[in-house]
Enzyme design. Structure first.
Site, PDB file in Angstrom:
ATOM      1  N   ARG A  35      42.382  48.939  39.027  1.00 20.34           N
ATOM      2  CA  ARG A  35      43.568  49.960  39.163  1.00 20.34           C
ATOM      3  C   ARG A  35      43.419  50.813  37.866  1.00 20.34           C
ATOM      4  O   ARG A  35      43.520  52.059  37.988  1.00 20.34           O
ATOM      5  CB  ARG A  35      44.801  49.385  38.922  1.00 20.34           C
ATOM      6  CG  ARG A  35      44.810  49.042  40.703  1.00 20.34           C
ATOM      7  CD  ARG A  35      46.060  48.541  41.130  1.00 20.34           C
ATOM      8  NE  ARG A  35      46.692  48.199  42.386  1.00 20.34           N
ATOM      9  CZ  ARG A  35      48.300  48.117  42.858  1.00 20.34           C
ATOM     10  NH1 ARG A  35      48.627  47.479  42.167  1.00 20.34           N
ATOM     11  NH2 ARG A  35      48.101  47.819  44.251  1.00 20.34           N
ATOM     12  N   GLY A 354      47.406  44.862  51.460  1.00 20.16           N
ATOM     13  CA  GLY A 354      47.337  43.827  51.626  1.00 20.16           C
ATOM     14  C   GLY A 354      46.075  42.530  51.306  1.00 20.16           C
ATOM     15  O   GLY A 354      45.143  42.922  50.916  1.00 20.16           O
TER      16      GLY A 354
END
Ligand code: AMP
Length: 396
Positions: A35, A354
């Site tokens: 990220r 997910g």
């Protein structure tokens, strides 16, 4: 859609909402910096223009409490290493010190603010808090796809204070384009693969994508509700009895909309939910009593492979089996192989939401598909057809 490429940041301070909600080990070291690396192009663009960057993010769920465990102090070194630049840290995000550091910030410098969620006003979407944050920068940039489905002060409300000077970062733009490429501009045939445990959590997605796709492959635990609805014997496989009617309606809806629905034809069945168990391959519609389907079988993979290789656009969410146990990972691995091959032959493939992201990373498919989304919940809500508050605020 305005992005950082539509602005010249020379002499400007960009207030960039990022999603550095990274996983950490017990010593609070970052275990996966994906990220952080993902926003590097946005940061580089601003700095190369001659601008300064103020990064704001949340980390974990501190629920309005200032706790060492969730401090961004713990990730400064990793942010600095991954971005390849020194990072100035401010131990608050809205007090006088934050304003002072922002005022002093020079072109080419990066300031990282302390966890936004140390203030309960962040999640409450408080306007006064958003306004205070807004004073720190000249241009608001949202590059936090992972939190775009939240209407929080820094992800949505703050945009009001930058009526002209607001845009998306390059990560956010990439994510939105990938979704658009599948749901609106997808080259046909379009195939969606939905797996995972339950129909109930995927129903809105199914309803939204049915009019857009040509093929729908259903696997995982959710397939058994469909198989039972079609009259199959599913043994003790996972089933949602109260969703049997719904499964029948979806099958009927698909028929009306001329969407081909592919369910598993065979399964790897086990006599208990454990790695340490007997298994047998059986017909998906004739699972013996006391046995449960925990993965799709080889014939199903073959069927899915043929569908995928004739597809030009592929969307994948959810595993086909209990991939966390080695014995039941094979079906999802073979699916990954088929998607990788279709991608190599020119199809566009998007993986999101997910568990499927965890899966592609764990098994090394992340560079064999066209795009892996960085946002779990945000991706699922986009597939449900919802407009994300973080996107709407910048577009309005
Ligand atoms: P979801 O969060 O709904 O995407 O579901 C992901 C979970 O579904 C994973 O943890 C898988 O282990 C589980 N799953 C996949 N296939 C099955 C199955 N046949 N029976 C039970 N659970 C399954």
């Amino acid at each position: 859609m305005k992005t950082v490429n539509d602005f010249d940041f020379a002499g400007k301070k960009a207030l960039v909402r990022v999603d550095f909600n990274v996983p950490q080990d017990e010593q609070l070291r970052v275990t996966d910096a994906t990220r952080i690396a993902a926003v590097k192009p946005t940061v580089e663009k601003i700095l190369n223009d001659g601008g300064a960057v103020i990064l704001m993010t949340h980390l974990g769920r501190p629920k309005g409490e200032n706790t060492d465990k969730f401090s961004l102090r713990n990730i400064i070194d990793e942010v600095s290493r991954v971005l390849g630049r020194e990072v100035i840290f401010c131990d608050n995000c809205t007090d006088a010190r934050a304003q002072e550091l922002s005022d002093k910030l020079q072109p080419g410098e990066i300031l990282l603010l302390e966890n936004l969620r140390f203030h309960k006003e962040e999640e409450a979407g408080d306007s006064a808090f958003a306004e205070k944050l807004s004073k720190l920068g000249d241009i608001y940039v949202n590059d936090a796809f992972g939190t775009a489905h939240r209407k929080h002060a820094s992800t949505a409300v703050i945009a009001e204070y930058f009526p002209e000077n607001k845009c998306f970062g390059l990560l956010m733009a990439q994510e939105l384009e990938a979704i658009d490429k599948v749901l609106h501009k997808g080259e046909k045939p379009i195939t969606a693969i939905l797996g995972g445990s339950k129909v109930s959590t995927k129903i809105t997605i199914i309803e939204n994508i049915l009019p857009k796709v040509d093929n729908l492959i259903i696997g995982g635990g959710m397939a058994f509700t469909f198989i039972k609805a079609k009259g199959g014997n599913i043994g003790s496989s996972l089933v949602e009895e109260d969703k049997l009617d719904l499964a029948q309606q979806i099958i009927a809806m698909a028929e009306t909309q001329k969407v081909n629905v592919y369910l598993p034809v065979d399964v790897v069945a086990a006599d208990k939910f454990s790695e340490d168990t007997e298994t047998q391959i059986c017909d998906a519609y004739e699972i013996p009593d006391g046995w449960m389907g925990l993965d799709v079988g080889p014939q199903s993979n073959k069927l899915f492979h043929d569908v995928l290789l004739s597809s030009r656009t592929i969307l994948w969410n959810g595993p086909l089996g209990v991939f966390e146990m080695k014995k039941f990972a094979e079906g999802t691995i073979k699916l990954g192989d088929s998607i990788a091959e279709a991608t190599r032959l020119g199809a566009f493939s998007l993986v999101g939401g997910g568990d499927s992201v965890a899966f592609v990373k764990q098994f090394g498919y992340d560079d064999k598909v066209s795009y892996v989304s960085t946002g779990g919940g945000a991706m699922l809500e986009s597939l449900e057809g919802k407009e994300l508050p973080g996107v709407a605020a910048v577009n309005s």
